[in-house]
Design a protein around this motif. Structure first.
Motif, short mmCIF file in Angstrom:
data_model
loop_
_atom_site.label_atom_id
_atom_site.label_comp_id
_atom_site.label_asym_id
_atom_site.label_seq_id
_atom_site.Cartn_x
_atom_site.Cartn_y
_atom_site.Cartn_z
N CYS A 1 0.15 3.03 3.90
CA CYS A 1 0.59 2.40 5.16
C CYS A 1 1.77 1.46 4.93
O CYS A 1 2.37 0.96 5.87
N HIS B 1 -5.44 -2.83 5.34
CA HIS B 1 -4.85 -2.33 6.58
C HIS B 1 -5.26 -0.90 6.90
O HIS B 1 -5.37 -0.52 8.05
N CYS B 2 -5.46 -0.09 5.81
CA CYS B 2 -5.77 1.31 6.10
C CYS B 2 -6.94 1.85 5.28
O CYS B 2 -7.34 3.00 5.45
N CYS C 1 -7.02 -1.21 0.44
CA CYS C 1 -6.02 -1.76 1.36
C CYS C 1 -6.73 -2.30 2.59
O CYS C 1 -7.53 -1.60 3.21
N CYS D 1 0.84 -1.18 0.00
CA CYS D 1 0.00 0.00 0.00
C CYS D 1 0.88 1.24 0.00
O CYS D 1 1.81 1.32 0.79
#
Ligand SMILES: [Zn+2]
Ligand SMILES: [Zn+2]
Length: 362
Positions: A300, A330-331, A328, A297
Motif C-alpha cells: 500500500c 494500513h493493509c 502493515c 509497506c
C-alpha cells in the motif's frame, strides 16, 4: 569485466551515466539537425521588403509638385522683399516730407503771411502723392502675401496626400509581412507537428522501455522544437492563438496527470483486493529494497513506522528490526517474520534470510 570487479552497483551507476550522456548527446545532435532544417525552411519564402511597396510614381509626382510650389514660394518671397524695400523707402520719404511740411506750416503761422494758399495746396498734394506711392506698395505686398498663403495651402494638401500614399504603402507592406509570417509558421508547423505527435506516442508507449535513453533524447528534441522552433513563430492575432494554445496545453497536461493518478489508485485498489498470498508474491525484489529503505509497506506504500522519531544513536536497520510492526497497519500485509530455519526476525520480502541465507518460503 575487470574494470567493474566486485561492484554491481558501480556498473549500474556507470551505465546510467553513460546512458544519460547518450541522451544528452543524441538530443544535441537532433536539435542541431532540426535547427538546420528549420533554418532552411525559413528560406523557402522570401520576406517582403518595404522598398517593393513604395508607390514610386505617385511619390515622384508629389515631389515634383512640391518642388514647383517651393520655387513659386521663393519667387514670391523675393517679390515681397523687394516691394517691402520700395514701400519702406516711400514711407521714410513721406515721414520726412511730412516733418518738413509741418515745420514749414508752423514757420508760416509765426511769420503771419496768409497769401500762400496755393503753395500749401501744392505741397500738400505732393505729400499725398508720396503717401499714395507707399500705399500702392503696401497693397502690392498684401496681394503677394495673399497669394503666398494660397500657395502654402496647396503645399499642405500635397504633403497630406503624400502622407496618405506613404501610409497606404506601409499598410500594404505590413499586410504582406503578416502573410509571410503565417507562411513561415505553417511550414514550421508541418515540420514540427509530426515530430510532436511521434514524441507524444513515444512518451506514452516507450518512456519506460529498454530504449528509453534514446526515446527521451527524442522527446527533448521534440520539446525544444516546439518551444523554440514553433511557439515564437506563432502568429499573434492579439494574443488569441498564444493564450488558446497555452490553455489547451495546460488542460491536456492536467487531464494526463489526473488520469495517471486515477490509474494508479485503481491499480493499487485492485492489488489490495487480491489475496494476501498473491500480494506478497507480487512484491518484486527492487520494490522490497526500496520500501525497506523508506520504511513503507511494499503493497500500500504507506509508512509503517508510525512515529517519525529516529534517535541518532540507533541505526535505521535496528529501528526497523526492533520496532517495526510485523504487519502493515494500513493493509495487513506481512512485513517482518521469523526465518523458518534460524528463527531470526527479518524483513519478509527479501528472497533470502540475512542471518542464515535460507531461501524465503513465504
Ligand atoms: Zn500496507
Ligand atoms: Zn534464517
Amino acid at each position: 569485466m575487470a574494470l567493474f570487479k566486485g561492484s554491481q552497483k558501480r556498473l549500474e551507476i556507470l551505465s546510467k551515466l553513460v546512458l544519460l550522456i547518450v541522451t544528452c548527446v543524441l538530443s544535441f545532435f537532433l536539435i542541431s539537425l532540426g535547427g538546420r532544417v528549420l533554418y532552411d525552411i525559413d528560406h523557402w519564402s522570401v520576406a517582403p521588403v518595404m522598398k517593393d511597396f513604395r508607390s514610386v510614381e505617385a511619390l515622384n509626382k508629389s515631389n515634383l509638385e512640391e518642388e514647383k510650389i517651393n520655387k513659386k514660394l521663393a519667387k514670391i518671397d523675393v517679390q515681397i522683399e523687394r516691394s517691402s524695400i520700395f514701400r519702406n523707402r516711400a514711407r521714410r520719404k513721406y515721414s520726412s516730407e511730412k516733418r518738413s511740411f509741418n515745420n514749414w506750416i508752423r514757420a508760416r503761422k509765426t511769420i503771419g503771411s496768409s497769401t500762400e494758399d496755393e503753395v500749401i495746396r501744392k505741397r500738400a498734394s505732393k505729400l499725398d502723392k508720396i503717401k499714395g506711392v507707399e500705399d500702392r506698395w503696401q497693397d502690392k505686398i498684401n496681394a503677394l502675401k495673399g497669394k503666398r498663403n494660397r500657395i502654402k495651402k496647396t503645399k499642405n494638401s500635397v504633403y497630406y496626400l503624400r502622407n496618405e500614399i506613404k501610409n497606404q504603402d506601409r499598410s500594404k507592406y505590413s499586410e504582406a509581412y503578416k502573410k509571410f509570417k503565417v507562411k513561415v509558421f505553417i511550414y514550421r508547423l508541418l515540420f514540427v507537428l509530426p515530430i510532436l505527435i511521434l514524441a507524444i506516442i513515444a512518451f506514452i508507449k516507450l518512456r519506460k522501455s529498454k530504449l528509453k535513453s534514446l526515446v527521451w533524447a527524442y522527446i527533448i528534441f521534440a520539446l525544444y522544437s516546439f518551444f523554440w522552433g514553433l511557439l515564437p513563430y506563432m502568429p499573434n492575432y492579439g494574443g488569441y492563438i498564444r493564450y488558446s494554445v497555452g490553455i489547451l496545453l495546460t488542460i491536456l497536461i492536467g487531464i494526463f496527470v489526473i488520469k495517471r493518478l486515477k490509474d494508479y489508485t485503481e491499480k493499487k485498489k485492485l492489488e489490495l483486493e487480491q489475496s494476501m498470498d498473491e500480494r506478497v508474491k507480487s512484491v518484486k525484489e527492487d520494490v522490497a529494497v526500496k520500501s525497506y529503505k523508506a520504511h513503507c509497506c511494499p503493497s500500500c506504500e504507506k509508512d509503517f513506522l508510525m512515529n517519525n522519531w529516529q534517535p541518532k544513536t540507533k541505526l535505521i536497520k535496528e529501528i526497523l528490526e526492533d520496532e517495526a510492526p510485523d504487519f502493515c497497519q494500513h493493509c495487513g500485509l506481512t512485513l517482518f517474520n521469523k526465518c523458518e530455519k534460524c528463527g531470526n526476525r527479518k524483513f519478509a520480502h527479501f528472497p533470502f534470510c540475512s542471518s542464515c541465507g535460507a531461501r524465503e518460503s513465504l
